[in-house]
Design a protein around this motif. Structure first.
Motif, PDB file in Angstrom:
ATOM      1  N   SER A 199      -0.668   0.880  -5.081  1.00 45.13           N
ATOM      2  CA  SER A 199      -2.102   0.705  -4.785  1.00 45.13           C
ATOM      3  C   SER A 199      -2.346  -0.233  -3.617  1.00 45.13           C
ATOM      4  O   SER A 199      -3.476  -0.317  -3.126  1.00 45.13           O
ATOM      5  CB  SER A 199      -2.819   0.169  -6.034  1.00 45.13           C
ATOM      6  OG  SER A 199      -2.324  -1.117  -6.378  1.00 45.13           O
ATOM      7  N   ARG A 200      -1.383  -0.928  -3.150  1.00 44.37           N
ATOM      8  CA  ARG A 200      -1.572  -1.801  -2.006  1.00 44.37           C
ATOM      9  C   ARG A 200      -1.806  -0.954  -0.755  1.00 44.37           C
ATOM     10  O   ARG A 200      -1.250   0.138  -0.607  1.00 44.37           O
ATOM     11  CB  ARG A 200      -0.348  -2.700  -1.816  1.00 44.37           C
ATOM     12  CG  ARG A 200      -0.165  -3.697  -2.961  1.00 44.37           C
ATOM     13  CD  ARG A 200       1.035  -4.584  -2.729  1.00 44.37           C
ATOM     14  NE  ARG A 200       1.192  -5.542  -3.817  1.00 44.37           N
ATOM     15  CZ  ARG A 200       2.176  -6.441  -3.878  1.00 44.37           C
ATOM     16  NH1 ARG A 200       3.085  -6.484  -2.915  1.00 44.37           N
ATOM     17  NH2 ARG A 200       2.237  -7.272  -4.889  1.00 44.37           N
ATOM     18  N   PRO A 201      -2.648  -1.447   0.187  1.00 44.22           N
ATOM     19  CA  PRO A 201      -2.991  -0.645   1.376  1.00 44.22           C
ATOM     20  C   PRO A 201      -1.784  -0.199   2.178  1.00 44.22           C
ATOM     21  O   PRO A 201      -1.750   0.913   2.701  1.00 44.22           O
ATOM     22  CB  PRO A 201      -3.894  -1.592   2.180  1.00 44.22           C
ATOM     23  CG  PRO A 201      -4.457  -2.525   1.155  1.00 44.22           C
ATOM     24  CD  PRO A 201      -3.394  -2.720   0.134  1.00 44.22           C
ATOM     25  N   VAL A 202      -0.806  -1.081   2.270  1.00 45.60           N
ATOM     26  CA  VAL A 202       0.338  -0.745   3.098  1.00 45.60           C
ATOM     27  C   VAL A 202       1.122   0.437   2.551  1.00 45.60           C
ATOM     28  O   VAL A 202       1.782   1.167   3.299  1.00 45.60           O
ATOM     29  CB  VAL A 202       1.259  -1.981   3.251  1.00 45.60           C
ATOM     30  CG1 VAL A 202       1.911  -2.306   1.923  1.00 45.60           C
ATOM     31  CG2 VAL A 202       2.308  -1.745   4.335  1.00 45.60           C
ATOM     32  N   ALA A 262      -0.474   2.590   0.005  1.00 49.09           N
ATOM     33  CA  ALA A 262      -1.427   3.657  -0.286  1.00 49.09           C
ATOM     34  C   ALA A 262      -1.670   4.528   0.942  1.00 49.09           C
ATOM     35  O   ALA A 262      -1.773   5.760   0.858  1.00 49.09           O
ATOM     36  CB  ALA A 262      -2.744   3.057  -0.786  1.00 49.09           C
ATOM     37  N   ASP A 263      -1.836   3.900   2.152  1.00 50.13           N
ATOM     38  CA  ASP A 263      -2.019   4.660   3.393  1.00 50.13           C
ATOM     39  C   ASP A 263      -1.156   3.998   4.465  1.00 50.13           C
ATOM     40  O   ASP A 263      -1.640   3.188   5.273  1.00 50.13           O
ATOM     41  CB  ASP A 263      -3.498   4.658   3.806  1.00 50.13           C
ATOM     42  CG  ASP A 263      -3.755   5.596   4.966  1.00 50.13           C
ATOM     43  OD1 ASP A 263      -2.797   6.291   5.378  1.00 50.13           O
ATOM     44  OD2 ASP A 263      -4.891   5.628   5.455  1.00 50.13           O
ATOM     45  N   PRO A 264       0.148   4.282   4.453  1.00 50.27           N
ATOM     46  CA  PRO A 264       1.037   3.572   5.380  1.00 50.27           C
ATOM     47  C   PRO A 264       0.732   3.856   6.840  1.00 50.27           C
ATOM     48  O   PRO A 264       1.061   3.052   7.706  1.00 50.27           O
ATOM     49  CB  PRO A 264       2.428   4.080   4.978  1.00 50.27           C
ATOM     50  CG  PRO A 264       2.195   5.369   4.287  1.00 50.27           C
ATOM     51  CD  PRO A 264       0.872   5.247   3.613  1.00 50.27           C
ATOM     52  N   LEU A 265       0.059   5.023   7.190  1.00 49.20           N
ATOM     53  CA  LEU A 265      -0.226   5.348   8.591  1.00 49.20           C
ATOM     54  C   LEU A 265      -1.460   4.629   9.116  1.00 49.20           C
ATOM     55  O   LEU A 265      -1.723   4.656  10.327  1.00 49.20           O
ATOM     56  CB  LEU A 265      -0.403   6.860   8.742  1.00 49.20           C
ATOM     57  CG  LEU A 265       0.828   7.709   8.378  1.00 49.20           C
ATOM     58  CD1 LEU A 265       0.515   9.176   8.573  1.00 49.20           C
ATOM     59  CD2 LEU A 265       2.034   7.299   9.212  1.00 49.20           C
ATOM     60  N   ARG A 266      -2.252   4.037   8.189  1.00 52.86           N
ATOM     61  CA  ARG A 266      -3.456   3.344   8.645  1.00 52.86           C
ATOM     62  C   ARG A 266      -3.105   2.202   9.578  1.00 52.86           C
ATOM     63  O   ARG A 266      -3.743   2.019  10.630  1.00 52.86           O
ATOM     64  CB  ARG A 266      -4.245   2.829   7.454  1.00 52.86           C
ATOM     65  CG  ARG A 266      -5.527   2.083   7.845  1.00 52.86           C
ATOM     66  CD  ARG A 266      -6.215   1.487   6.634  1.00 52.86           C
ATOM     67  NE  ARG A 266      -6.541   2.540   5.660  1.00 52.86           N
ATOM     68  CZ  ARG A 266      -7.047   2.282   4.448  1.00 52.86           C
ATOM     69  NH1 ARG A 266      -7.277   1.029   4.075  1.00 52.86           N
ATOM     70  NH2 ARG A 266      -7.335   3.271   3.637  1.00 52.86           N
ATOM     71  N   ALA A 267      -2.124   1.450   9.243  1.00 54.97           N
ATOM     72  CA  ALA A 267      -1.724   0.339  10.100  1.00 54.97           C
ATOM     73  C   ALA A 267      -1.218   0.849  11.440  1.00 54.97           C
ATOM     74  O   ALA A 267      -1.493   0.252  12.498  1.00 54.97           O
ATOM     75  CB  ALA A 267      -0.638  -0.493   9.407  1.00 54.97           C
ATOM     76  N   LEU A 268      -0.514   1.996  11.414  1.00 55.07           N
ATOM     77  CA  LEU A 268      -0.031   2.550  12.675  1.00 55.07           C
ATOM     78  C   LEU A 268      -1.191   3.048  13.531  1.00 55.07           C
ATOM     79  O   LEU A 268      -1.206   2.858  14.761  1.00 55.07           O
ATOM     80  CB  LEU A 268       0.951   3.688  12.398  1.00 55.07           C
ATOM     81  CG  LEU A 268       2.251   3.289  11.672  1.00 55.07           C
ATOM     82  CD1 LEU A 268       3.104   4.522  11.437  1.00 55.07           C
ATOM     83  CD2 LEU A 268       3.016   2.261  12.487  1.00 55.07           C
TER      84      LEU A 268
END
Length: 418
Positions: free
Chosen positions: A313-316, A318-324
């Motif tokens: 559930s952590r953002p990193v 849950a959506d790992p491409l968001r940071a990219l």
């Protein structure tokens, strides 16, 4: 006819040529035994033969610890006048003199006094032996060997068809039906008990398949339990390599074998329970352990699953491409900014270069030539033209090259003016 072979005298040496006659040997044996004199002897009466009307009573006195006995004779009145009734199995102390009967070649103890060993004396002797064995460290708990959890074969020493044997076998087989026994039936009281128990103990201890040995006997009086306080038996139990369980008598009974054995059981039934595990109880324990282990495993899986869910559930995660993507936009902004800065720097430098170029063009020789000036060079044979700086360097006839804005002409010096 030859004469008779001479015989040795009673005082001379005995040889093959001059042997002693039987009467001489018997007489000498009688003399040697007579020198012993009167002695006190302790033992257990195993046989009494006192027929009415006879002048002599015949007894057999046996050593309780070993298989040895002695013939005893006495007056029947000595038995009848004893303060304590003397029966087979009584422990006594006798005073008498050994005699060798030359007619039969036998030895007998002719006694004149018999003292029965009372309960108090027996208990005192047991206490003295208890103190001796304790002082030698034979009661030390560190010498006790642990019993196997599940013995393959159990050695059992007990009386034939006794209640103790029935209790041990029935309880053990009920608790663990697959248990095996090596049973040795011996007397458990009386003069012959100790030697036969020792033989059975030695035999079972030497058997590699026997994992534990049980000494079992029901309750009884102090005299009945005396064999299990015998010093020889106690030391044999300590010397055994196989663990020994002492189940003698009931809870109040405490013979010395209980102290030297690796485990003391209150009763034969208790010995069977202590030696053989209960199959039903063990199965229930296994079931309980399985349930507990399954519950522990389920709890562990749930805990780890919850931990994984939290991590997912952590953002990193849950959506790992968001940071990219965020970094990609930032990189694009930085790239555009860099491109603008570089273009601005290039434009500024280009302007500077244009200005320098214009200045250089203005100051260069081409611009000067364009304004009507020319450059005169002296032609040097086999060399590059040289700029003519003085009229002295160009005497008449010198070949020269005149460079103007749109080209160059060649000429020769006709003269010079100053």
């Amino acid at each position: 006819m030859t004469s008779a072979q001479p015989r040795a005298t009673s005082t001379g040496p005995s040889t093959a040529e001059q042997p002693w006659p039987v009467r001489t040997v018997s007489a000498k044996v009688a003399q040697w035994i007579d020198r012993l004199g009167s002695v006190w002897v302790e033992g257990q009466i195993t046989q009494i033969n006192a027929r009415p009307g006879t002048r002599t009573a015949f007894l057999v006195l046996r050593d309780p610890s070993v298989d040895m006995s002695l013939s005893v004779t006495c007056s029947p009145q000595l038995l009848q006048n004893s303060p304590v009734p003397l029966t087979e199995g009584s422990r006594v102390v006798m005073f008498g003199k050994l005699s060798f009967y030359t007619g039969r070649g036998s030895v007998s103890l002719r006694v004149t006094e018999i003292r029965a060993i009372g309960i108090g004396e027996l208990l005192a002797r047991i206490e003295r032996l208890r103190a001796l064995l304790a002082a030698e460290g034979l009661f030390d708990p560190r010498l006790k060997r642990p019993l196997p959890f599940l013995p393959g074969t159990i050695g059992l020493i007990t009386g034939r068809a006794s209640a103790a044997e029935h209790d041990v076998l029935s309880v053990a087989q009920r608790r663990w039906p697959a248990v095996r026994f090596e049973v040795r039936n011996t007397p458990v009281q009386g003069a012959t008990a100790v030697p036969q128990i020792l033989d059975a103990l030695k035999e079972l201890d030497a058997d590699p398949h026997v994992d534990v040995i049980i000494l079992a006997r029901g309750g009884g009086s102090v005299e009945d339990l005396l064999p299990f306080s015998d010093e020889t038996l106690c030391r044999a139990i300590v010397a055994c390599r196989t663990p020994v369980v002492s189940a003698i008598g009931h809870e109040p009974d405490s013979p010395l074998s209980d102290h030297v054995a690796d485990l003391r059981a209150a009763t034969p039934t208790d010995a069977a329970k202590r030696v053989v595990p209960d199959a039903v109880a063990e199965q229930a324990l296994v079931g309980e352990l399985r349930s507990r282990s399954a519950a522990a495993l389920r709890n562990w899986v749930q805990r780890e699953s919850h931990l994984i869910s939290q991590l997912r559930s952590r953002p990193v995660l849950a959506d790992p491409l968001r940071a990219l993507d965020h970094r990609s936009d930032e990189v694009e902004r930085l790239r555009e900014a860099g491109r603008r800065d570089i273009s601005r720097a290039i434009a500024a430098e280009s302007t500077t270069i244009e200005h320098l170029r214009a200045r250089l063009t203005t100051l260069g020789p081409a611009a000067t030539l364009a304004r009507g000036y020319s450059v005169v060079q002296r032609i040097v044979p086999d060399g590059d033209p040289e700029v003519l700086r003085s009229v002295d360097d160009a005497p008449p006839g010198t070949q020269i090259r005149v460079r103007v804005a749109d080209g160059a002409v060649r000429a020769a010096v006709m003269g010079k003016d100053k």
